[in-house]
Every structure is written in structure tokens, then in C-alpha cells.
Design an enzyme around this catalytic site. Structure first.
Site, PDB file in Angstrom:
ATOM      1  N   ASP A 103     -11.230   3.169   4.164  1.00  0.00           N
ATOM      2  CA  ASP A 103     -11.637   1.766   4.065  1.00  0.00           C
ATOM      3  C   ASP A 103     -13.167   1.653   4.008  1.00  0.00           C
ATOM      4  O   ASP A 103     -13.698   0.590   3.688  1.00  0.00           O
ATOM      5  CB  ASP A 103     -11.139   0.995   5.297  1.00  0.00           C
ATOM      6  CG  ASP A 103      -9.998   0.044   4.967  1.00  0.00           C
ATOM      7  OD1 ASP A 103      -9.808  -0.257   3.769  1.00  0.00           O
ATOM      8  OD2 ASP A 103      -9.313  -0.402   5.902  1.00  0.00           O
ATOM      9  N   GLN A 107      -4.750  -1.406   9.647  1.00  0.00           N
ATOM     10  CA  GLN A 107      -4.669  -2.737   9.039  1.00  0.00           C
ATOM     11  C   GLN A 107      -5.290  -3.781   9.974  1.00  0.00           C
ATOM     12  O   GLN A 107      -4.919  -3.888  11.142  1.00  0.00           O
ATOM     13  CB  GLN A 107      -3.190  -3.079   8.758  1.00  0.00           C
ATOM     14  CG  GLN A 107      -2.976  -4.382   8.022  1.00  0.00           C
ATOM     15  CD  GLN A 107      -3.549  -4.384   6.608  1.00  0.00           C
ATOM     16  OE1 GLN A 107      -3.389  -3.424   5.862  1.00  0.00           O
ATOM     17  NE2 GLN A 107      -4.238  -5.456   6.247  1.00  0.00           N
ATOM     18  N   LYS A 126       0.839  -1.200   0.000  1.00  0.00           N
ATOM     19  CA  LYS A 126       0.000   0.000   0.000  1.00  0.00           C
ATOM     20  C   LYS A 126       0.870   1.244   0.000  1.00  0.00           C
ATOM     21  O   LYS A 126       0.621   2.195  -0.749  1.00  0.00           O
ATOM     22  CB  LYS A 126      -0.931   0.001   1.235  1.00  0.00           C
ATOM     23  CG  LYS A 126      -2.083  -0.972   1.092  1.00  0.00           C
ATOM     24  CD  LYS A 126      -2.849  -1.191   2.385  1.00  0.00           C
ATOM     25  CE  LYS A 126      -3.892  -2.298   2.188  1.00  0.00           C
ATOM     26  NZ  LYS A 126      -4.529  -2.748   3.415  1.00  0.00           N
TER      27      LYS A 126
END
Ligand code: NDP
Length: 298
Positions: free
Chosen positions: A122, A99, A55
Site C-alpha cells: 500500500d 484494510q 482484491k
């Protein structure tokens, strides 16, 4: 026998990243800074570390700022919440990604609830889930289902009136996928582990999205001839070669390809879209936070 086409998610994601890289200088010109994505990694889980590295690399490649916050697995809930609050207040940060999975002693729901919804790239915060449910265009939408929708629209164009079956009802894939397809005026069925006669349910679909987490569970014979199949699954299974493993999806691709019109391969289908959409969401969040309309067509 004609075989269905493989949908090249890698190429689609590369094009999306290219469009993002073309837009970033416009944002920087307007604001005097780069869009910034903060990624929080707790602990040393090898798979999570690999994801976070990819990422970060992809963020820098499109010209955005990547900020990584690595914390030990022993971090307390209070300390992690405090870090998220600092990132909420940090003007360099347009997107915050924690994460998952987090170590067991941490409450991921409480951590996600702390993220400023305007920076929730997200799309897991209840505010964004609610906005998606009511069709609010300012929703930040979870990356994997939005990537699936982009692939479907790229392949089929207008989706309205199509019969769509989503197998799986998780908050991160199945449910938002169903909302997105409904937003495109599909007739949507959401199947799950209690669904009776899943084969017949799947056989109705013009569009099948499989997000189950069970290797090759969706059989070729379940697929209606000419359907388009999106395989979200990532399952590691033993390979033919002794001691080796390989990744397969939730669909038995070798069978399904002779029934469907098009299918995403695993790997190389949905997977590459997830990070590209994360960058897209960060760019959109950056424009909105800075008081500009979000760029069109990304
Ligand atoms: P979850 O485990 O959270 O959800 C799985 C869903 O599948 C549940 O709704 C479950 O039903 C349903 N299910 C399980 N068994 C069956 C069955 N026998 N028949 C019908 N439905 C069943 O998984 P996720 O949604 O998080 O992920 C799904 C897959 O997608 C995984 O392989 C994951 O690795 C992959 N994934 C890939 C991503 C990518 O970037 N490509 C990103 C995210 C996930 P119930 O609710 O009734 O238990």
C-alpha cells in the site's frame, strides 16, 4: 463546442493486469512459487468486505496467491500486531495490506509501522513515504496516486514542465501524488481546505488532480481550456430517482468536459487502477524480495 475525451481507466487497468499475468509465470519459474498477497480484514464493514473480495479475486485472476485473514472487530491491538509480524515472517507473503479503516480502538499508524516496508504494497509505511520523497526508485508507492500517474503518462506522455495542481493533501493520495508529479518534473502546487481562491489556483493547471472527498466541488469554469483532469473522488449522493443513490467524483464532470482535453470519469476512471496497481506493487515486491530486479515497464 468540442468535448474532452474520457480516459478509460477500466481498459487501462485491464491492460496492466494483463501485463502482470504475463510476467507472473517468469517469477514462478525463477522461484518455484507464486507471488503472494495477504489481506487483513478486521470487522464486518460492508464496503471493506467488498473491497477485500475484489482484491482477492483480482489477485487470483493474474495467477498470484491470495491469502485472506479475517479477524473480529474485537481483536486487540496486540493480537493484530502479532498477526502482521507473522505475515512479515511468512515467506509465501510478498505483500501485506491491512484494510482501512480499522475499528476505533485500534491504532492504524502503529499497525502500518509494523508492516515490513519490503512488503508494504500500500506504500503507507514511513520508510516508503521517505523513499518516495527522496526519489529512491525502490519505494513502494501508494496505489491510487501511482495509478493516476500511469493514466496521465498514458494520456500525455512526457509530463515535464507541466503545471500541475493537486487538490487535497492526504498521506494516501494528495501528498504522494504531488511527489510523483514532482518526480516527473512538473511544477506542482498542492491545494487544500485553507487555499485562497482555489478556482484561480486550479485555473493555472495543465494537469488537475482532485482528491478532496467533496461531490463535484471542482467546477467546469475553474478548468483551463485543454487541461487534463484526474478525478480521484468517490462520493455517494442521492440519485434523481427517489430513494436511490449514485457515485460522483470531486469534479463537476458534465461542466468540466467542455473545458478540458481529457478527464477520468467516476466511476470507471481512477477506481479500477487502484487494485491493478496493488497487484503491480505485489509483483515488484516479490521480485525484489527474491533478489531479482523488478520487471521493467509495469
Ligand atoms: P481526505 O479526507 O484524507 O483528504 C481530503 C483533502 O481534501 C484534505 O487535504 C483537505 O484539506 C482537502 N479539502 C477538503 N475540503 C476542501 C475544500 N473545500 N477545498 C480544498 N481542499 C479541501 O481524503 P482522501 O485523500 O483519502 O480521499 C479523497 C477522495 O478520494 C475521497 O473522495 C475518497 O473517497 C477518494 N479516494 C478514491 C480512491 C480510489 O481508489 N479511486 C482511493 C482513495 C481515496 P485539509 O488537509 O486542509 O483538511
Amino acid at each position: 463546442m468540442t468535448l474532452g475525451k474520457e480516459i478509460d481507466g477500466k481498459a487501462f487497468a485491464a491492460k496492466l493486469r494483463g501485463r502482470i499475468a504475463d510476467i507472473v509465470p517468469d517469477f514462478t519459474g525463477k522461484t518455484g512459487r507464486k507471488p503472494g498477497l495477504a489481506v487483513v480484514l478486521v470487522g464486518e464493514d460492508p464496503a471493506s468486505s467488498v473491497y477485500v473480495r475484489s482484491k482477492g479475486k483480482a489477485t487470483v485472476e493474474v495467477g498470484m496467491e491470495s491469502l485472506e485473514f479475517k479477524r473480529p472487530a474485537t481483536i486487540s491491538q496486540e493480537e493484530l500486531i502479532e498477526l502482521v509480524e507473522e505475515l512479515n515472517a511468512d515467506d509465501r507473503v510478498d505483500g501485506i495490506l491491512v484494510q482501512l479503516p480499522l475499528p476505533k480502538h485500534l491504532d492504524d499508524k502503529a499497525v502500518i509501522a509494523t508492516i515490513d516496508p519490503a512488503k508494504d504494497v500500500d506504500g503507507f509505511h514511513v520508510v516508503n513515504a521517505g523513499k518516495l520523497a527522496v526519489g529512491d526508485p525502490t519505494a513502494l508507492v501508494p496505489c491510487t496516486p501511482l495509478g493516476c500517474l500511469m493514466l496521465l503518462k498514458g494520456e500525455l506522455g512526457d509530463l515535464s514542465g507541466k503545471e500541475a495542481v493537486v487538490v487535497g493533501r492526504s498521506n494516501i493520495v494528495g501528498k504522494p501524488m504531488a511527489q510523483l508529479l514532482l518526480g516527473e518534473s512538473c511544477t506542482v502546487t498542492v491545494a487544500h481546505s485553507r487555499t485562497h481562491d482555489l478556482a484561480s489556483v486550479v485555473h493555472r493547471a495543465d494537469i488537475v488532480v482532485a482528491a478532496v472527498g467533496r461531490p463535484e466541488m471542482v467546477k467546469g469554469s475553474w478548468i483551463k481550456p485543454g487541461a487534463t483532469v484526474i478525478d480521484v473522488g468517490i462520493n455517494r449522493v442521492p440519485a434523481e430517482e427517489e430513494g436511490k443513490t449514485k457515485i460522483v467524483g470531486d469534479v463537476a464532470t458534465a461542466e468540466a468536459i467542455s473545458h478540458c482535453a481529457a478527464i477520468t470519469p467516476v466511476p470507471g476512471g481512477v477506481g479500477p487502477m487502484t487494485i491493478a496497481v496493488l497487484l503491480r506493487n505485489t509483483l515488484v515486491a516479490a521480485y525484489i524480495r527474491a533478489g531479482f530486479p523488478a520487471p521493467k515497464d509495469i
